[in-house]
Write a protein that holds these residues in place. Sequence first.
Motif, PDB file in Angstrom:
ATOM      1  N   VAL A 104       0.866  -1.177   0.000  1.00  0.00           N
ATOM      2  CA  VAL A 104       0.000   0.000   0.000  1.00  0.00           C
ATOM      3  C   VAL A 104       0.900   1.223   0.000  1.00  0.00           C
ATOM      4  O   VAL A 104       1.830   1.316   0.809  1.00  0.00           O
ATOM      5  N   LYS A 105       0.652   2.147  -0.926  1.00  0.00           N
ATOM      6  CA  LYS A 105       1.458   3.367  -1.017  1.00  0.00           C
ATOM      7  C   LYS A 105       0.857   4.453  -0.132  1.00  0.00           C
ATOM      8  O   LYS A 105      -0.341   4.464   0.118  1.00  0.00           O
ATOM      9  N   TYR A 106       1.722   5.335   0.336  1.00  0.00           N
ATOM     10  CA  TYR A 106       1.235   6.456   1.130  1.00  0.00           C
ATOM     11  C   TYR A 106       1.892   7.740   0.659  1.00  0.00           C
ATOM     12  O   TYR A 106       2.936   7.736   0.033  1.00  0.00           O
ATOM     13  N   LYS A 107       1.209   8.845   0.968  1.00  0.00           N
ATOM     14  CA  LYS A 107       1.759  10.174   0.749  1.00  0.00           C
ATOM     15  C   LYS A 107       1.760  10.890   2.096  1.00  0.00           C
ATOM     16  O   LYS A 107       0.910  10.628   2.944  1.00  0.00           O
ATOM     17  N   LEU A 108       2.723  11.779   2.270  1.00  0.00           N
ATOM     18  CA  LEU A 108       2.816  12.544   3.509  1.00  0.00           C
ATOM     19  C   LEU A 108       2.041  13.850   3.380  1.00  0.00           C
ATOM     20  O   LEU A 108       2.051  14.489   2.329  1.00  0.00           O
ATOM     21  N   TYR A 109       1.365  14.208   4.449  1.00  0.00           N
ATOM     22  CA  TYR A 109       0.597  15.441   4.516  1.00  0.00           C
ATOM     23  C   TYR A 109       0.938  16.137   5.817  1.00  0.00           C
ATOM     24  O   TYR A 109       1.116  15.502   6.844  1.00  0.00           O
ATOM     25  N   GLN A 110       0.988  17.463   5.752  1.00  0.00           N
ATOM     26  CA  GLN A 110       1.286  18.247   6.939  1.00  0.00           C
ATOM     27  C   GLN A 110      -0.002  18.828   7.492  1.00  0.00           C
ATOM     28  O   GLN A 110      -0.845  19.323   6.733  1.00  0.00           O
ATOM     29  N   ASN A 111      -0.169  18.776   8.806  1.00  0.00           N
ATOM     30  CA  ASN A 111      -1.328  19.369   9.455  1.00  0.00           C
ATOM     31  C   ASN A 111      -1.178  20.884   9.375  1.00  0.00           C
ATOM     32  O   ASN A 111      -0.232  21.450   9.936  1.00  0.00           O
ATOM     33  N   THR A 112      -2.093  21.539   8.678  1.00  0.00           N
ATOM     34  CA  THR A 112      -2.037  22.993   8.515  1.00  0.00           C
ATOM     35  C   THR A 112      -3.218  23.684   9.192  1.00  0.00           C
ATOM     36  O   THR A 112      -3.488  24.847   8.919  1.00  0.00           O
ATOM     37  N   ARG A 113      -3.910  22.954  10.074  1.00  0.00           N
ATOM     38  CA  ARG A 113      -5.050  23.550  10.780  1.00  0.00           C
ATOM     39  C   ARG A 113      -4.540  24.453  11.895  1.00  0.00           C
ATOM     40  O   ARG A 113      -3.941  23.982  12.856  1.00  0.00           O
ATOM     41  N   GLN A 114      -4.785  25.743  11.757  1.00  0.00           N
ATOM     42  CA  GLN A 114      -4.390  26.707  12.777  1.00  0.00           C
ATOM     43  C   GLN A 114      -5.063  26.359  14.103  1.00  0.00           C
ATOM     44  O   GLN A 114      -6.231  25.991  14.129  1.00  0.00           O
ATOM     45  N   GLY A 115      -4.331  26.415  15.178  1.00  0.00           N
ATOM     46  CA  GLY A 115      -4.877  26.141  16.505  1.00  0.00           C
ATOM     47  C   GLY A 115      -4.875  24.670  16.890  1.00  0.00           C
ATOM     48  O   GLY A 115      -5.204  24.331  18.013  1.00  0.00           O
ATOM     49  N   SER A 116      -4.514  23.797  15.976  1.00  0.00           N
ATOM     50  CA  SER A 116      -4.470  22.368  16.286  1.00  0.00           C
ATOM     51  C   SER A 116      -3.241  22.068  17.133  1.00  0.00           C
ATOM     52  O   SER A 116      -2.171  22.634  16.922  1.00  0.00           O
ATOM     53  N   ASP A 117      -3.379  21.145  18.084  1.00  0.00           N
ATOM     54  CA  ASP A 117      -2.235  20.719  18.887  1.00  0.00           C
ATOM     55  C   ASP A 117      -1.167  20.054  18.029  1.00  0.00           C
ATOM     56  O   ASP A 117      -0.001  20.003  18.404  1.00  0.00           O
ATOM     57  N   GLN A 118      -1.575  19.519  16.888  1.00  0.00           N
ATOM     58  CA  GLN A 118      -0.641  18.825  15.997  1.00  0.00           C
ATOM     59  C   GLN A 118      -0.247  19.676  14.790  1.00  0.00           C
ATOM     60  O   GLN A 118       0.274  19.167  13.809  1.00  0.00           O
ATOM     61  N   TYR A 119      -0.472  20.985  14.860  1.00  0.00           N
ATOM     62  CA  TYR A 119      -0.135  21.872  13.740  1.00  0.00           C
ATOM     63  C   TYR A 119       1.336  21.694  13.359  1.00  0.00           C
ATOM     64  O   TYR A 119       2.221  21.658  14.210  1.00  0.00           O
ATOM     65  N   GLY A 120       1.549  21.547  12.054  1.00  0.00           N
ATOM     66  CA  GLY A 120       2.904  21.432  11.548  1.00  0.00           C
ATOM     67  C   GLY A 120       3.451  20.021  11.515  1.00  0.00           C
ATOM     68  O   GLY A 120       4.481  19.768  10.903  1.00  0.00           O
ATOM     69  N   LEU A 121       2.785  19.073  12.174  1.00  0.00           N
ATOM     70  CA  LEU A 121       3.277  17.694  12.178  1.00  0.00           C
ATOM     71  C   LEU A 121       2.877  16.982  10.891  1.00  0.00           C
ATOM     72  O   LEU A 121       1.925  17.362  10.223  1.00  0.00           O
ATOM     73  N   TRP A 122       3.627  15.945  10.559  1.00  0.00           N
ATOM     74  CA  TRP A 122       3.424  15.217   9.311  1.00  0.00           C
ATOM     75  C   TRP A 122       2.732  13.888   9.573  1.00  0.00           C
ATOM     76  O   TRP A 122       3.027  13.194  10.547  1.00  0.00           O
ATOM     77  N   TYR A 123       1.817  13.532   8.679  1.00  0.00           N
ATOM     78  CA  TYR A 123       1.064  12.281   8.751  1.00  0.00           C
ATOM     79  C   TYR A 123       1.073  11.616   7.381  1.00  0.00           C
ATOM     80  O   TYR A 123       1.216  12.281   6.359  1.00  0.00           O
ATOM     81  N   ALA A 124       0.890  10.319   7.370  1.00  0.00           N
ATOM     82  CA  ALA A 124       0.780   9.588   6.107  1.00  0.00           C
ATOM     83  C   ALA A 124      -0.678   9.214   5.866  1.00  0.00           C
ATOM     84  O   ALA A 124      -1.421   8.935   6.808  1.00  0.00           O
ATOM     85  N   ARG A 125      -1.071   9.243   4.603  1.00  0.00           N
ATOM     86  CA  ARG A 125      -2.383   8.766   4.181  1.00  0.00           C
ATOM     87  C   ARG A 125      -2.176   7.781   3.042  1.00  0.00           C
ATOM     88  O   ARG A 125      -1.319   7.997   2.185  1.00  0.00           O
ATOM     89  N   ALA A 126      -2.975   6.733   3.033  1.00  0.00           N
ATOM     90  CA  ALA A 126      -2.909   5.786   1.920  1.00  0.00           C
ATOM     91  C   ALA A 126      -3.217   6.548   0.633  1.00  0.00           C
ATOM     92  O   ALA A 126      -4.091   7.414   0.598  1.00  0.00           O
ATOM     93  N   ALA A 127      -2.471   6.255  -0.418  1.00  0.00           N
ATOM     94  CA  ALA A 127      -2.622   6.947  -1.698  1.00  0.00           C
ATOM     95  C   ALA A 127      -2.857   5.920  -2.794  1.00  0.00           C
ATOM     96  O   ALA A 127      -2.128   4.933  -2.904  1.00  0.00           O
ATOM     97  N   TYR A 128      -3.874   6.163  -3.605  1.00  0.00           N
ATOM     98  CA  TYR A 128      -4.218   5.242  -4.677  1.00  0.00           C
ATOM     99  C   TYR A 128      -4.300   5.997  -5.998  1.00  0.00           C
ATOM    100  O   TYR A 128      -4.832   7.099  -6.060  1.00  0.00           O
TER     101      TYR A 128
END
Length: 153
Positions: free
Chosen positions: A3-27
């Motif tokens: 399963v392939k993934y792409k990285l995404y950065q949390n860009t939600r202002q005010g989020s505790d995880q702002y700026g952190l990177w997450y992977a999502r499955a990519a198809y």
Amino acid sequence: MAVKYKLYQNTRQGSDQYGLWYARAAYDKSDEISTNELCRQISAATTLTPTDVKACVASFLYYINENLRGGKKVKLDTLGTFKVGIRTAPAKTAKEFSANTNVKGMRILFMPASSENSTTTNRVKGLLEGIKVVEHSQYHVDKSDPQPDPVNP
């Protein structure tokens, strides 16, 4: 394959995880398999023709729906259980509740089958067994870039 993934950065202002990177499955479109192709694969592994397999799949889906309409849960060994869930609006009293008025929608709920891993106490979803993940090759994220400061982006 994996399963392939792409990285995404949390860009939600005010989020505790702002700026952190997450992977999502990519198809990609090429990662999709049609019913016809799946039936062809099953046919190649059995003595059934693709048409016979497609007829079995059509009947299989018909009877899943038939049983769900009959108010039953459908449990498929090693796959999981399908059941109907409902969305309702509240009533002030139990006597005032009416399916015609208060039931607002339905959905299919699916609970994947799982079993205990023999080496750990974790439960493993049957269809996920043996699946690996790899980064998608169609994009590039420079992981050496510093994380944005959540206070001063």
